[in-house]
Design a protein around this motif. Structure first.
Motif, PDB file in Angstrom:
ATOM      1  N   TYR A  67       0.994  -1.153   0.143  1.00 45.11           N
ATOM      2  CA  TYR A  67      -0.174  -0.462   0.295  1.00 45.11           C
ATOM      3  C   TYR A  67       0.794   0.725  -0.308  1.00 45.11           C
ATOM      4  O   TYR A  67       2.025   1.390   0.490  1.00 45.11           O
ATOM      5  N   ASN A  68       0.333   2.040  -0.370  1.00 45.65           N
ATOM      6  CA  ASN A  68       1.258   3.485  -0.876  1.00 45.65           C
ATOM      7  C   ASN A  68       2.149   3.051  -1.248  1.00 45.65           C
ATOM      8  O   ASN A  68       3.458   3.984  -1.015  1.00 45.65           O
ATOM      9  N   SER A  84     -10.668   9.716   3.471  1.00 47.02           N
ATOM     10  CA  SER A  84      -9.566  10.771   3.929  1.00 47.02           C
ATOM     11  C   SER A  84      -9.668  10.643   5.109  1.00 47.02           C
ATOM     12  O   SER A  84     -10.909  11.500   6.329  1.00 47.02           O
ATOM     13  N   ASN A 123      -4.347   8.448   3.417  1.00 44.07           N
ATOM     14  CA  ASN A 123      -5.224   7.194   4.475  1.00 44.07           C
ATOM     15  C   ASN A 123      -4.260   6.833   5.466  1.00 44.07           C
ATOM     16  O   ASN A 123      -4.682   5.150   5.623  1.00 44.07           O
ATOM     17  N   ASP A 148     -10.449   7.363  -1.546  1.00 46.24           N
ATOM     18  CA  ASP A 148     -10.592   8.289  -1.646  1.00 46.24           C
ATOM     19  C   ASP A 148     -11.241   8.081  -0.661  1.00 46.24           C
ATOM     20  O   ASP A 148     -11.523   9.949  -0.083  1.00 46.24           O
ATOM     21  N   CYS A 193     -12.770   2.390   6.321  1.00 41.94           N
ATOM     22  CA  CYS A 193     -11.799   3.070   6.956  1.00 41.94           C
ATOM     23  C   CYS A 193     -11.963   1.749   8.181  1.00 41.94           C
ATOM     24  O   CYS A 193     -13.013   0.612   8.562  1.00 41.94           O
ATOM     25  N   ARG A 209      -7.002   4.118   9.478  1.00 45.14           N
ATOM     26  CA  ARG A 209      -6.757   3.408   7.632  1.00 45.14           C
ATOM     27  C   ARG A 209      -7.937   3.695   7.263  1.00 45.14           C
ATOM     28  O   ARG A 209      -8.303   3.432   8.233  1.00 45.14           O
ATOM     29  N   SER A 210      -7.525   3.904   6.034  1.00 46.10           N
ATOM     30  CA  SER A 210      -8.474   4.041   4.961  1.00 46.10           C
ATOM     31  C   SER A 210      -8.034   3.417   3.117  1.00 46.10           C
ATOM     32  O   SER A 210      -7.004   2.821   3.386  1.00 46.10           O
ATOM     33  N   LYS A 211      -9.218   3.042   2.330  1.00 48.07           N
ATOM     34  CA  LYS A 211      -8.970   2.894   1.395  1.00 48.07           C
ATOM     35  C   LYS A 211      -9.503   3.892   0.212  1.00 48.07           C
ATOM     36  O   LYS A 211     -10.295   4.695   0.828  1.00 48.07           O
ATOM     37  N   ASN A 225      -4.284  -2.041   9.986  1.00 53.98           N
ATOM     38  CA  ASN A 225      -4.743  -2.164   8.325  1.00 53.98           C
ATOM     39  C   ASN A 225      -5.281  -3.914   8.969  1.00 53.98           C
ATOM     40  O   ASN A 225      -5.846  -3.645   7.520  1.00 53.98           O
TER      41      ASN A 225
END
Length: 347
Positions: free
Chosen positions: A185-186, A297, A313, A295, A275, A291-293, A265
């Motif tokens: 991720y990221n 925020s 995220n 868009d 989220c 944490r989120s997936k 996570n």
């Protein structure tokens, strides 16, 4: 390939390092792999240049990262206050690494804030939004996967590149792997993979690092994870997972700093969860990790409701109230925020 490093003040970084001799590198409370990787990686480079360099962390760093090269040379401010104060006073250049506000460094931050700004040369290298502290050199990129990515990107495009060795490279690689979950991720920027490939050319044992990061958990920690997932609920009317960890649960499993790294996570593996919130009852406040997936925020949420922040995220905040009140407040606030974002979910 877009050269992001052209946005960085590499000349300022070279000036700071070349014109000073005694350095203190600091990072945020509850140091993670990126905080330790960036400070210890840069410390190795400075040491290779013949500079005097110390790493000061706010509190005791997690023992699950004790294998990172240089770990045993770190100084914990809460335990070695007088030693750390002396190191800070004798330094001529201070680096703020992987954080952007002294508020994220507890008592260490109070010490740094008390210094006459003109008495030291200050450098910030970070990847979080909205830098707070004013420094002589500011190198920040909130789109970077990790501060270690920013550090290496600057070093490899500067006259300091020759001082990077296998030890420094392994530290910087570690920070990138921990802050991206092993590039899961990221980590969508193609240039990141070019940078990682360059790090691998230094010849450290990638497989050993991955094993230590991802396959080095204690049975006690796994039992705590199991207990955490049993506590997990989905906030009513939302697709937000919520895990409350009270002091009694943490005490039952003999919690140590770093034990819950990555727990927040896990719920995101569920198909419809957008989220995840991990709430922990700690002595210095109730800690919320978010944490989120996609868009959605969590940085905006943490900032709006609690003055927290972080990344789009991945964010965090501290609630200064009894744990039960914090549980009630964050579930109420998240439901309100979620329904603003997804108004079609309102009944």
């Amino acid at each position: 390939m877009v050269n992001i490093y052209e946005k960085y003040d590499i000349a300022g970084l070279e000036k700071a390092i070349n014109e000073h001799n005694t350095f203190v590198l600091t990072c945020h409370v509850n140091a993670d792999g990126d905080a330790l990787g960036s400070t210890l990686g840069l410390q190795q480079v400075l040491t290779n240049m013949g500079k005097k360099c110390s790493v000061i962390v706010p509190d005791l760093p997690p023992t699950n990262l004790s294998w990172i090269p240089g770990f045993k040379t770190t100084h914990a401010y809460e335990r070695e206050t007088e030693v750390c104060d002396a190191l800070i006073e004798e330094s001529d250049c201070i680096f703020i690494m992987d954080y952007n506000s002294h508020s994220r460094t507890l008592k260490l931050g109070e010490k740094l804030a008390s210094l006459d700004k003109g008495s030291k040369y200050w450098v910030m290298i970070d990847h979080h939004l909205d830098p707070v502290e004013k420094t002589d050199v500011l190198i920040s990129n909130h789109e970077a996967s990790a501060t270690c990515e920013v550090v290496f990107d600057c070093l490899r495009n500067s006259s300091l590149k020759e001082y990077i060795d296998v030890t420094a490279a392994s530290c910087l690689y570690t920070g990138i792997m921990t802050d991206t979950g092993g590039l899961s991720y990221n980590s969508s920027n193609p240039d990141l993979y070019i940078l990682v490939a360059e790090l691998l050319r230094y010849g450290f044992d990638k497989n050993a690092i991955h094993d230590k990061i991802f396959n080095n958990k204690s049975v006690r920690r796994l039992k705590l994870l199991a207990a955490s997932l049993k506590k997990m609920t989905v906030i009513e009317g939302t697709n937000v997972a919520f895990i409350p960890l009270s002091k009694s649960i943490l005490d039952q499993y003999h919690y140590m700093t770093g034990d819950t790294e990555g727990f927040v996570n896990v719920p995101l593996q569920a198909k419809n969860i957008v989220c995840s919130i991990l709430l922990m009852d700690r002595p210095d406040g109730v800690k919320a990790s978010l944490r989120s997936k996609g868009d959605f925020s969590v940085s905006d949420f943490a900032s709006k409701y609690y003055g927290g922040g972080g990344h789009f995220n991945a964010s965090g905040a501290t609630l200064h109230m009894p744990f039960d009140e914090a549980v009630e407040k964050i579930t109420k606030d998240m439901k309100e925020y979620y329904l603003q974002y997804f108004p079609e979910k309102k009944q």
